[in-house]
Design a protein around this motif. Sequence first.
Motif, PDB file in Angstrom:
ATOM      1  N   PRO A   1     -31.321  19.662  14.458  1.00 48.83           N
ATOM      2  CA  PRO A   1     -29.995  20.022  14.130  1.00 48.83           C
ATOM      3  C   PRO A   1     -28.972  19.968  14.875  1.00 48.83           C
ATOM      4  O   PRO A   1     -29.216  20.568  16.035  1.00 48.83           O
TER       5      PRO A   1
ATOM      6  N   MET B   1     -25.907  21.456  13.888  1.00 49.84           N
ATOM      7  CA  MET B   1     -25.504  22.743  13.444  1.00 49.84           C
ATOM      8  C   MET B   1     -26.731  23.867  13.491  1.00 49.84           C
ATOM      9  O   MET B   1     -27.683  23.690  12.523  1.00 49.84           O
ATOM     10  N   PHE B   2     -26.501  24.516  14.556  1.00 50.14           N
ATOM     11  CA  PHE B   2     -27.507  25.564  14.634  1.00 50.14           C
ATOM     12  C   PHE B   2     -27.058  26.752  15.231  1.00 50.14           C
ATOM     13  O   PHE B   2     -26.030  27.307  14.728  1.00 50.14           O
ATOM     14  N   LYS B   3     -27.659  27.661  16.046  1.00 53.37           N
ATOM     15  CA  LYS B   3     -27.347  28.908  16.562  1.00 53.37           C
ATOM     16  C   LYS B   3     -27.177  28.637  18.038  1.00 53.37           C
ATOM     17  O   LYS B   3     -27.780  27.598  18.804  1.00 53.37           O
TER      18      LYS B   3
ATOM     19  N   ASP C   1     -20.108  28.208  23.725  1.00 57.88           N
ATOM     20  CA  ASP C   1     -20.635  27.483  22.577  1.00 57.88           C
ATOM     21  C   ASP C   1     -19.268  26.803  21.915  1.00 57.88           C
ATOM     22  O   ASP C   1     -18.253  27.377  21.809  1.00 57.88           O
TER      23      ASP C   1
ATOM     24  N   LEU D   1     -18.034  26.435  17.947  1.00 59.33           N
ATOM     25  CA  LEU D   1     -18.500  27.174  16.811  1.00 59.33           C
ATOM     26  C   LEU D   1     -18.319  26.287  15.545  1.00 59.33           C
ATOM     27  O   LEU D   1     -17.110  25.759  15.639  1.00 59.33           O
TER      28      LEU D   1
ATOM     29  N   SER E   1     -18.615  28.776   8.934  1.00 59.73           N
ATOM     30  CA  SER E   1     -19.246  28.463   7.617  1.00 59.73           C
ATOM     31  C   SER E   1     -18.420  28.695   6.464  1.00 59.73           C
ATOM     32  O   SER E   1     -17.971  29.609   6.214  1.00 59.73           O
TER      33      SER E   1
ATOM     34  N   GLN F   1     -19.124  33.678   9.193  1.00 50.89           N
ATOM     35  CA  GLN F   1     -20.281  33.291  10.033  1.00 50.89           C
ATOM     36  C   GLN F   1     -20.214  31.913  10.568  1.00 50.89           C
ATOM     37  O   GLN F   1     -19.511  31.230   9.995  1.00 50.89           O
ATOM     38  N   PHE F   2     -20.911  31.824  11.481  1.00 48.69           N
ATOM     39  CA  PHE F   2     -20.571  30.384  12.335  1.00 48.69           C
ATOM     40  C   PHE F   2     -22.051  29.820  12.587  1.00 48.69           C
ATOM     41  O   PHE F   2     -22.911  30.568  13.105  1.00 48.69           O
ATOM     42  N   TYR F   3     -22.080  28.536  12.641  1.00 44.44           N
ATOM     43  CA  TYR F   3     -23.165  27.627  13.176  1.00 44.44           C
ATOM     44  C   TYR F   3     -22.712  27.639  14.738  1.00 44.44           C
ATOM     45  O   TYR F   3     -21.358  27.686  14.857  1.00 44.44           O
ATOM     46  N   ALA F   4     -23.497  27.319  15.696  1.00 42.64           N
ATOM     47  CA  ALA F   4     -23.073  26.962  16.980  1.00 42.64           C
ATOM     48  C   ALA F   4     -23.534  25.538  17.117  1.00 42.64           C
ATOM     49  O   ALA F   4     -24.823  25.193  16.828  1.00 42.64           O
ATOM     50  N   LEU F   5     -23.033  24.678  17.864  1.00 45.27           N
ATOM     51  CA  LEU F   5     -23.584  23.449  18.275  1.00 45.27           C
ATOM     52  C   LEU F   5     -24.563  23.629  19.594  1.00 45.27           C
ATOM     53  O   LEU F   5     -23.985  24.251  20.538  1.00 45.27           O
TER      54      LEU F   5
END
Length: 587
Positions: free
Chosen positions: A168, A170-172, A180, A182, A185, A191-195
């Motif tokens: 993925p 979109m991850f952590k 990062d 970000l 969401s 809340q955020f995903y991190a690339l």
Amino acid sequence: MYRTHTCGELRAAHAGQTVTVSGWVNRRRDHGGVAFFDLRDRSGVVQITINPNLPQETLDLVANVRFEWVLQIEGAVQKRPEGNANPNMATGDVEIIAQKVTALNPAKTLPFMISSDADLPDENTRLKYRYLDLRRERLTHNMILRHKVVKFMRDYLDAQGFIEIETPIMFKATPEGARDYLVPSRLFPGQFYALPQSPQQLKQLLMVAGMDKYFQIARCFRDEDLRGDRQPEFTQLDLEMSFVHRDDVLQLVENLYTEMIPAVAPNKRLLSAPWKKIPYREALEKYGTDKPDLRFGMELQDVSDVFAKSEFKVFQSALENGGVIKCIVAPNSAGMSRKEIDALTEVAKSFGAKGMPTLTLTAEGPKGSAAKFISAEEIESLKSKIQFGEGDLILFASDAKAVANKVLGGLRLWFRDKLNLADENLMAFAWIVDFPFFAFNEETQMWESEHHPFTMPKMADLPKFETNPGEVFSEAYDMVCNGYEMASGSIRIHRRDIQMKMFQMLGLSDEEIKAKFGHMLEAFEYGAPPHGGMAPGIDRLIMLLADEPNIREVIAFPKNQNGRDVMADAPSEVEAKQLKELHIKFS
Ligand code: ASP
């Protein structure tokens, strides 16, 4: 049917055939009532000849045709008359005598010329019109080369039993030492995903999943200051293997590159087989850097013992403070002017030097800024230690070892460029091994991982973890070539206890460890195999193979040096509604 052939494929063997080609008008010439076009598509360029005996409406159309119009030409392939062949063109033996000309689309006057690189516009203009810039032969070639490299990698690894798995975007957060990117969401407010800065965690989890021998042509995202030649997103050949030791991974990648380079870039030569393995500390000692350019000599020499009793204050104080005296010998450079030496001293200072003592031997005796402080005895002892003669210039650095190495490493590259010491068709690959595990950050006064925190320490050094972290070595390795770091990798930690210790050393609290990396630690409890891998960069490799000065030339749609996409104008503002949906408010 738009075409029967591509422009670039026509050869003398096609003479006599009637063909249809489509492409862009690359150049046009008019000559004694006859118009000549060079028609271009991705495969190359072919000459089209428009004879004046064509119907008037065709001639009227042709009269209007400008650069970069899209034309379809039907005509007969003919060998060019004796003496008219163009050996610089792959299709130079032939021309197409047009019978029918169709304008598929006209083109406005372009912001710049495509057919020549002579008057390149500034880079932002090129990037704003990247879809035009990519029409250049050079950039088209770069894109094709890139494709060939990636295809070779895929085929080679497939034949070695690797499988390609996507992970993925979109991850952590996956730390590789940068910030990062970000992604907020909408569904989970606040809340955020991190690339991923790399697929590091995911490929390790694939090993836990039993997907031994994974690879991926992976995009990585790192929000760093764009100093130097960097892009916020770049591409790596990411790979990982289970049940391997360091040399298994190195051998695989070395074999891949050794077969690939001649296949994709026949003009390039490899330095040596097998590739050298240079310990990190030796690289610093000899080249002043952990990414040495091995295409030429000029190694750094430690001459501290020669000057142990030196009268020269600068040398004395370096030694008294625990430093070293090192030098490099620049061949045939004794005649550098005062002005050049001054400019070079500034270069040395930019690497941290306080000055740059020099020495040359001449028929009239020693010269150079250090000459009057160096005794005849010391010169004799220097001669027995290092190779130099009349005409050479010795440059000294006397300082803490790290500073002296950095200064002379920098000067070494300066002379490489000035004296043209490096063969540009040589690819001098080598492995740098035995890296220290930790690096001490003076600013934060904290230990940091020299590679990334998932790297395995040398097992024998484990007891020194807490007592002497600076002396712990790691199972990490880098691939270097011509002064660039081309890849890094390591054998990984696959044991929870060691991984936990690592995170603790980095100053993470138990809560932070759980929140950030709980999934990794848990995975290690379900039978994680020993594993390791690496990630060679693709952009820089293509840059070297294509003899380009920077990676933007080998990426289809790069960001500019400020990290902007000037073609689409990104980043850009978004609608208030979108922000609201994402629960984002600017204060
Ligand atoms: N993830 C590392 C990097 O991006 C490479 C590796 O250790 O495989 O540099």
